[in-house]
Design an enzyme around this catalytic site. Structure first.
Site, PDB file in Angstrom:
ATOM      1  N   ASP A  92      34.916  27.430  27.656  1.00 17.01           N
ATOM      2  CA  ASP A  92      35.457  29.098  27.703  1.00 17.01           C
ATOM      3  C   ASP A  92      36.593  28.854  26.844  1.00 17.01           C
ATOM      4  O   ASP A  92      37.448  27.823  26.734  1.00 17.01           O
ATOM      5  CB  ASP A  92      35.599  29.352  29.197  1.00 17.01           C
ATOM      6  CG  ASP A  92      36.627  28.556  29.886  1.00 17.01           C
ATOM      7  OD1 ASP A  92      36.511  27.256  29.725  1.00 17.01           O
ATOM      8  OD2 ASP A  92      37.618  28.986  30.544  1.00 17.01           O
ATOM      9  N   GLU A 150      37.743  26.687  32.698  1.00 15.79           N
ATOM     10  CA  GLU A 150      39.082  26.007  32.775  1.00 15.79           C
ATOM     11  C   GLU A 150      40.222  26.734  32.438  1.00 15.79           C
ATOM     12  O   GLU A 150      41.225  26.672  32.983  1.00 15.79           O
ATOM     13  CB  GLU A 150      38.864  24.962  31.652  1.00 15.79           C
ATOM     14  CG  GLU A 150      40.031  23.704  31.764  1.00 15.79           C
ATOM     15  CD  GLU A 150      41.166  24.118  30.954  1.00 15.79           C
ATOM     16  OE1 GLU A 150      42.465  23.743  31.298  1.00 15.79           O
ATOM     17  OE2 GLU A 150      41.258  24.911  30.455  1.00 15.79           O
TER      18      GLU A 150
END
Length: 391
Positions: A92, A150
């Site tokens: 991400d 994350e």
């Protein structure tokens, strides 16, 4: 068993640099903002396609289905002998779709999440691929974990990361190295967050000022106490980064709310700061104070196991003619979780570049083959230790 040739590994990676670059650009163009589920699913498909293109069905894949974030992927080889090495990456990014173009210019490739950390993710794949192609076999058991949240705190992946890491002998975090020195990250600060809400009593600011109890006034005193906890010598910082309160100017404010970020270098300091924040008191008896939060990521410290892994990376660097340096970082990573469990963790193994979370985010592509080779040779050296490094 065929001995590793550092020259063969690096030559293989260098000869495949155009394919490597094409895959990198493909992965970066599969934009994957943390909060956009459909984009994350498309990026997941890209990762699976790239991975299977390299390894076929050699690895088993487990997909951890998530409702709101992207899914998390785990690859491993059943019953593969040798120490288990976890390659930890997230896919991400902080960028919304279309915010940054993918551009190659003067040896640098720019794009959303390329430095943090899609290049590192791809580096781990190619490091293992290079060993298989040059040796024909692996002397360790690789485990890949690609997570999708994350950048927003790893709330859904933390348990998966910790559970997986507990089955491994070492963790290689494929986050980027430091931007200027290209150093591996031997220390990361622990990161914590608090939300503090004060509730007082509203009143007309002109007619009944004395009847009101200002939540903003009380919060201003609390903010000064919090900021006073910062201690640069200890590496501790407190930041009140957001504040909301009140309604209109002629009403004594009944509510005030702040969001607090704190960073610490070690677990002892984390406990001190948590205790200080959670024991905050008010100066007015009619103020109600609600404190929520705590340490989100424990510090990544210079443990014996972590330093032993770094020593192996330095040894690998000497074989490859790469100077390996170590440094400290203020931001956290998923490696903070694994190191806190006592599992030897080495961070910053991604590709050199710069501009993390900035519009000039980029990697220096010339370093890609060498960094992949460094990861590969470090894995080989670890496998030769037969677990001694984790003592």
């Amino acid at each position: 068993m065929k001995e590793i040739s550092t020259r063969d590994v690096r030559q293989y990676l260098t000869s495949n640099k155009e394919k490597l670059k094409a895959e990198l650009i493909e992965l970066v163009r599969a934009e994957s903002p943390s909060h956009e589920k459909s984009a994350l699913l498309a990026c997941e498909r890209t990762i699976k396609r790239i991975f299977s293109g390299h390894f076929g069905d050699r690895f088993t894949v487990e997909t951890f289905q998530m409702e709101e974030t992207g899914n998390h992927l785990k690859y491993e080889i059943p019953e593969q002998p040798g120490p288990r090495i976890l390659f930890l990456s997230h896919y991400d990014t902080v960028w919304g779709k279309g915010e940054l173009p993918v551009v190659e210019k003067k040896g640098k490739i720019y794009g959303p999440g390329i430095f943090d950390m899609k290049a590192g993710l791809l580096c781990s794949i190619w490091a293992v691929k290079a060993l298989l192609e040059t040796k024909g076999e692996l002397t360790f058991s690789p485990v890949f974990l690609f997570t999708a949240d994350e950048e927003i705190g790893s709330l859904t992946s933390k348990e998966i990361i910790e559970t997986t890491a507990k089955t491994c002998d070492a963790v290689f975090v494929m986050e980027p190295p430091t931007p200027r020195s290209h150093a591996l990250k031997l220390e990361r600060k622990g990161v914590g967050e608090y939300t503090i809400t004060a509730t007082g009593k509203s009143a007309h600011a002109g007619n009944h000022h004395e009847d009101g109890v200002s939540a903003i006034l009380e919060m201003s005193k609390i903010i000064q106490k919090l900021e006073g906890l910062t201690d640069y010598k200890k590496g501790t910082t407190i930041n009140v980064g957001k504040i909301n309160g009140g309604s209109v100017s002629n009403v004594i404010p009944e509510k005030a709310k702040i969001e607090v970020d704190f960073r610490v270098k070690n677990s002892g300091e984390a406990k001190r700061i948590e205790a200080a924040i959670e024991s905050l008191s008010v100066s007015h008896p009619e103020i109600d104070l609600v404190i929520e939060g705590g340490l989100n990521r424990p510090p990544l410290e210079k443990t014996t196991g972590n330093l032993a892994l770094f020593a192996l990376a330095k040894q690998a660097g000497k074989k490859l003619g790469i100077k390996v340096k170590g440094a400290s970082a203020g931001g956290g990573s998923d490696g903070n979780f694994t190191s806190a469990l006592g599992i030897p963790t080495l961070d910053g193994l991604g590709i050199p570049g710069g501009g993390p979370h900035a519009r000039n985010e980029h990697i220096k592509f010339e370093h890609f083959p060498g960094k992949c080779a460094l990861v590969a040779v470090t894995c080989e050296l670890l496998s030769k230790k037969k677990g001694e490094v984790i003592s």
